[in-house]
Design an enzyme around this catalytic site. Structure first.
Site, PDB file in Angstrom:
ATOM      1  CG  HIS A 175      -4.347   1.861  -2.298  1.00 32.39           C
ATOM      2  ND1 HIS A 175      -4.482   2.464  -1.065  1.00 32.39           N
ATOM      3  CD2 HIS A 175      -5.585   1.854  -2.847  1.00 32.39           C
ATOM      4  CE1 HIS A 175      -5.752   2.797  -0.865  1.00 32.39           C
ATOM      5  NE2 HIS A 175      -6.448   2.455  -1.945  1.00 32.39           N
ATOM      6  CD1 TRP A 235     -13.848  -2.993  -2.478  1.00 36.06           C
ATOM      7  CD2 TRP A 235     -14.133  -1.599  -0.748  1.00 36.06           C
ATOM      8  NE1 TRP A 235     -13.450  -1.747  -2.885  1.00 36.06           N
ATOM      9  CE2 TRP A 235     -13.607  -0.867  -1.844  1.00 36.06           C
ATOM     10  CE3 TRP A 235     -14.382  -0.921   0.451  1.00 36.06           C
ATOM     11  CZ2 TRP A 235     -13.341   0.504  -1.775  1.00 36.06           C
ATOM     12  CZ3 TRP A 235     -14.126   0.435   0.526  1.00 36.06           C
ATOM     13  CH2 TRP A 235     -13.613   1.143  -0.584  1.00 36.06           C
ATOM     14  CD1 TRP A 248     -10.082  -2.439   5.502  1.00 35.03           C
ATOM     15  CD2 TRP A 248      -8.150  -2.390   4.380  1.00 35.03           C
ATOM     16  NE1 TRP A 248     -10.298  -2.974   4.257  1.00 35.03           N
ATOM     17  CE2 TRP A 248      -9.126  -2.954   3.544  1.00 35.03           C
ATOM     18  CE3 TRP A 248      -6.847  -2.250   3.891  1.00 35.03           C
ATOM     19  CZ2 TRP A 248      -8.844  -3.384   2.243  1.00 35.03           C
ATOM     20  CZ3 TRP A 248      -6.571  -2.678   2.599  1.00 35.03           C
ATOM     21  CH2 TRP A 248      -7.564  -3.231   1.794  1.00 35.03           C
ATOM     22  CB  THR A 249      -3.516  -2.123  10.129  1.00 34.33           C
ATOM     23  OG1 THR A 249      -2.665  -1.995   8.974  1.00 34.33           O
ATOM     24  CG2 THR A 249      -3.972  -3.555  10.275  1.00 34.33           C
ATOM     25  CD  GLU A 250      -6.388   2.591   6.740  1.00 32.73           C
ATOM     26  OE1 GLU A 250      -6.769   1.586   7.378  1.00 32.73           O
ATOM     27  OE2 GLU A 250      -6.767   2.847   5.573  1.00 32.73           O
ATOM     28  CE1 TYR A 296     -14.279  -4.271   3.949  1.00 32.17           C
ATOM     29  CE2 TYR A 296     -13.262  -2.133   4.282  1.00 32.17           C
ATOM     30  CZ  TYR A 296     -13.507  -3.228   3.486  1.00 32.17           C
ATOM     31  OH  TYR A 296     -12.973  -3.295   2.230  1.00 32.17           O
ATOM     32  CG  ASP A 316      -8.303  -0.505  -3.427  1.00 28.85           C
ATOM     33  OD1 ASP A 316      -7.287  -1.067  -3.867  1.00 28.85           O
ATOM     34  OD2 ASP A 316      -8.351   0.012  -2.292  1.00 28.85           O
ATOM     35  CD  GLU A 317     -10.151   3.373  -1.537  1.00 24.16           C
ATOM     36  OE1 GLU A 317     -11.160   3.626  -0.861  1.00 24.16           O
ATOM     37  OE2 GLU A 317      -9.043   3.192  -1.034  1.00 24.16           O
ATOM     38  CG  ASP A 338      -2.320   0.604   0.769  1.00 22.44           C
ATOM     39  OD1 ASP A 338      -2.324   1.782   0.341  1.00 22.44           O
ATOM     40  OD2 ASP A 338      -3.354  -0.091   0.835  1.00 22.44           O
TER      41      ASP A 338
END
Ligand code: TNX
Length: 775
Positions: free
Chosen positions: A280, A411, A486-488, A436, A344-345, A205
């Site tokens: 990402h 997702w 997800w680990t933000e 999530y 994604d994104e 990422d």
């Protein structure tokens, strides 16, 4: 003669063993069987099998490894080195029997007083059969240290079991925060306990590249480390300056990966690698700027980046050469059939400016840069399938046309999965709504900081990868479901465990057990046994499901407020106090809604076996003068955020930081205007207007509040006003705006809250208001 003595001796031994077969063994009840995920069929019979130091495991030679998990447990907890043999003794053994008639991963277990038989068609089934035995054993089996005085007994049950779905996954984002090999190995153990079979590693990422690639050493030398700004909120971290010391991070060497994959395989788990593209990937661009369109040197970002415009160049051939080389090493390391390419994104503004990308659009006859994304993924799909593997990607890979052999991981809800399965593609469901695990699982005001959202245990339990309206054909394309961590906002192992457990257990049951066998109340009873197991294993699981929540209703006639206390689990033993005192075993037990007629500080707590569990609820119900009074809206709230409707502003229940909690009334780019009828002339000292700001989600405090008073409800006079300038705010924040009225007596109160209108960052501006309090 000698032979005969031997025979007699064995007979006597047999008699002794059978004669006292059940003596001293645990007497089980049906409710002692607490297996998660719930098996297809469990038949309980009175009796028990006892493991002793002489219990043998009869295992077909080629599957010898499968018994390791249980043998290892016995060696640590009981101090026994149980023997694995290939021929059956007279009794006291666990035998693994091959049966080709069974489906993959299915197993049957028959436990009698003197032996245990596990039948399966191969490794995975045997493994799950043994994991089931583990869950039937006393919790002490989870101990890493010797425990004495334990009867290692299991009930004599017969179990028939098989999974509902073949993809039972968990994704771990090891990029936003790095988790070392040991943590991955321990996660694999936990997945196996719950009969999960897929570990998806999000290895790439923006904030870190986590996999050693021999051909491109800078990916980890540069891409795996970022400037340490861990002391700041994820979204408040500054763009690092070129050349700044990057010290925070880590990566897996190829040797680490081999170990992880081998360990996972021994636990029946497939490791799916995710190599993100085309977005990402700032970590890769920091290492090799030539991979981007503009080719500017950048640093690995230390925190959140949005929108993501630094992406791989889709015009240059060298990008694809790089990715193919990376994937060749990846496919050598990961035997997984599925290779995840993210997808994604991506914000494609650089593609629009880039001459190479424009050329590609033209030459390929594409309509726009959206189709360039589809070109990108299709091209990678051709490469991946040429190697005999299958491409899987996030649902954005549907945009601009899906690659022929691709599988979609849905997702953004279930829609991507519906669309892909309708066009004949396989899908894995992983919707934010249920799966999530970076979202909150309890009251946001008391939980550790998370991404946002609200996914409590019971919601995860409702997850069904097959959605209503799917044709049988579509259903067949649903491979299964997956949870994503997800680990933000997950910097430590303790926090990762907190977010993962016990929600993983609810998800496991959703993807393993039949629909008919799923039952929340039954699961609630079974999960206690798992909690005990987690305690024994030292896992920092969340007890948020035990939080007490309140449902408050106002009776305008009598001017009373009634408070119902609730818990996610049915029939929870809730104790409470209304005097602000702490809860003890002698506190009042809750049985029906509590009526209050004044401001009350309520405390409440769930009890289990006379012991408090989970966090204590501490809430002040502000009984104020406007409580339950009629409210007329001159400018009504938005349909999407209606709060508790007409009574919402004066129902004494405050909105929390979870803006979906059903209390907030929202106005989009618009002002709130309402009138509260106090019904009789009432003296008012001050009015406070509660609001929520969460700029990340487009929610802004009001910029102005006006209070106008009237005796007849016709002519109003402005008696108070409060103005504030917009201020950037990275936090999610609750604030009460207080207006002093100097004890004026009035009947009608008009309150206006003025919306910010257009935020400096563009887009719409939500204004969220809850509870107008009058003192
Ligand atoms: C969206 S899910 C993302 C991730 C974030 C996550 C936070 C997906 C394919 N992309 O990059 O970490 O939201 O919930």
């Amino acid at each position: 003669m000698k032979k005969k003595v031997g025979l007699w001796l064995s007979l006597i031994m047999l008699l002794t063993i059978f004669g006292c077969a059940d003596e001293g063994k645990t007497v089980f009840k049906e409710s002692d069987i607490n297996i998660i995920p719930q098996p297809d069929k469990v038949q309980f019979k009175e009796g028990a099998f006892r493991f002793t130091k002489d219990t043998q495991f009869v295992v077909p030679l080629e599957y010898a490894e499968v018994a390791e998990v249980l043998l290892d447990k016995f060696s640590k907890a009981a101090g026994w080195n149980l023997r694995v043999v290939d021929t059956e003794p007279i009794n006291n053994y666990v035998q693994l029997v091959l049966d080709d008639a069974l489906e993959n991963e299915a197993y049957n277990v028959i436990i009698t007083g003197d032996k245990v038989e596990v039948t399966a068609n191969g490794y995975a089934g045997f493994l799950y059969g043994l994991e089931t035995l583990r869950q039937l054993l006393p919790v002490a089996i989870e101990s890493d240290n010797l425990v004495v005085d334990v009867k290692w007994d299991i009930p004599t049950v017969q179990i028939t079991d098989s999974p509902r779905f073949k993809w039972r996954g968990f994704m771990m984002d090891v990029s936003r925060h790095f988790f070392n090999k040991e943590y991955i190995l321990s996660t694999i153990d936990q997945l196996a306990l719950l009969k999960m079979n897929t570990l998806h590693l999000h290895l790439v990422d923006d904030q870190g590249w986590r996999l050693e690639i021999k051909k491109y050493p800078k990916l980890t030398e540069v891409g795996a480390f970022r400037v340490d700004q861990e002391d700041k909120h994820w979204d408040a971290r500054q763009t690092p300056k070129l050349g700044e010391q990057a010290t925070y991070g880590g990566f897996y060497t190829q040797e680490d990966i081999k170990e992880i994959v081998a360990y996972a395989t021994s636990r029946g788990i497939n490791v799916v690698p995710e190599i993100e593209m085309p977005a990402h990937v700032m970590s890769a661009i920091a290492a090799y700027p030539e991979l981007s369109c503009l080719q500017n040197p950048i640093m690995v970002p230390s925190g959140g980046v949005w929108p993501i415009t630094e992406i791989y160049c889709a015009g240059k051939e060298s990008t694809f050469e790089f990715l193919e080389n990376v994937l060749i090493e990846v496919m050598d390391l990961f035997p997984s059939q599925y290779i995840h390419v993210g997808g994604d994104e991506a914000t494609k503004t650089n593609w629009e400016k880039c001459p190479d990308c424009s050329k590609r659009v033209k030459v390929e006859g594409l309509a726009n840069v959206e189709e360039l994304q589809s070109y990108f993924i299709k091209r990678m799909e051709r490469f991946i399938s040429s190697k005999g593997r299958t491409l899987i990607g996030w649902d954005e890979i549907l945009e601009g046309g899906l690659a022929p052999g691709a599988t979609v991981m849905s997702w953004r809800g279930f829609e991507g999965g519906l669309e892909a399965s309708a066009s004949g593609h396989d899908v894995v469901m992983s919707p934010t709504s249920h799966a999530y695990f970076d979202y909150y699982q309890g009251n946001q005001d008391t939980e550790p900081m998370a991404w946002g959202g609200h996914t409590p245990l019971s919601k995860v339990y409702e997850f069904d990868p097959v959605v209503e309206g799917m044709t049988p054909k579509q259903e067949n394309h649903v491979l299964g479901g997956q949870a994503n961590l997800w680990t933000e906002f997950v910097p430590t192992v303790a926090q990762a465990q907190y977010m993962t457990y016990p929600r993983l257990a609810a998800l496991a049951e959703s993807v393993w057990s039949t629909k008919e066998n799923k039952n929340w109340s039954d699961f609630s009873a079974r999960i206690d046994a798992l909690f005990n197991r987690y305690d024994a294993m030292g896992i920092n699981y969340a007890k948020s499901a035990y939080q007490v929540t309140t449902d408050v209703s106002v009776d305008p006639e009598n001017g009373t407020i009634s408070i119902a206390l609730k818990n996610e689990f049915p029939n929870a033993d809730i104790r409470y106090a209304l005097d602000g005192n702490d809860i003890t075993t002698s506190s009042q037990q809750y049985d029906s809604p509590i009526e209050i007629a004044k401001t009350t500080e309520i405390r409440a707590q769930v009890f289990k076996d006379e012991e408090p569990v989970g966090v204590q609820l501490e809430k002040t119900i502000n009984f104020h003068k406007a409580a339950g009074k009629p409210v007329t809206y001159l400018n009504k709230y938005h349909d999407n955020y209606q709060g508790a409707k007409e009574i919402g502003m004066v129902n004494v229940v405050r909105g929390s930081k979870n803006f979906h909690d059903g209390q907030w009334q929202g106005w989009l780019g618009d002002n709130m205007i309402l009138v509260i009828d106090m019904e009789t002339p009432t003296e008012i000292e001050e009015i406070s207007v509660g609001s929520l700001e969460n700029q990340g989600s487009g929610i802004y405090f009001p910029v102005e509040i006006n209070v106008l008073l009237s005796d007849d409800g016709k002519t109003y006079k402005k008696e108070g006003t409060l103005k504030r300038d917009f201020a950037a705010n990275i936090k999610s924040e609750l604030k009460d705006f207080v207006i002093d009225l100097n004890k004026q007596t009035t009947r009608f109160v008009k309150v206006e809250a003025i919306n910010l209108g257009t935020p400096p960052t563009g887009g719409g501006s939500w204004m969220f208001i809850d509870e107008i309090i009058m003192q």
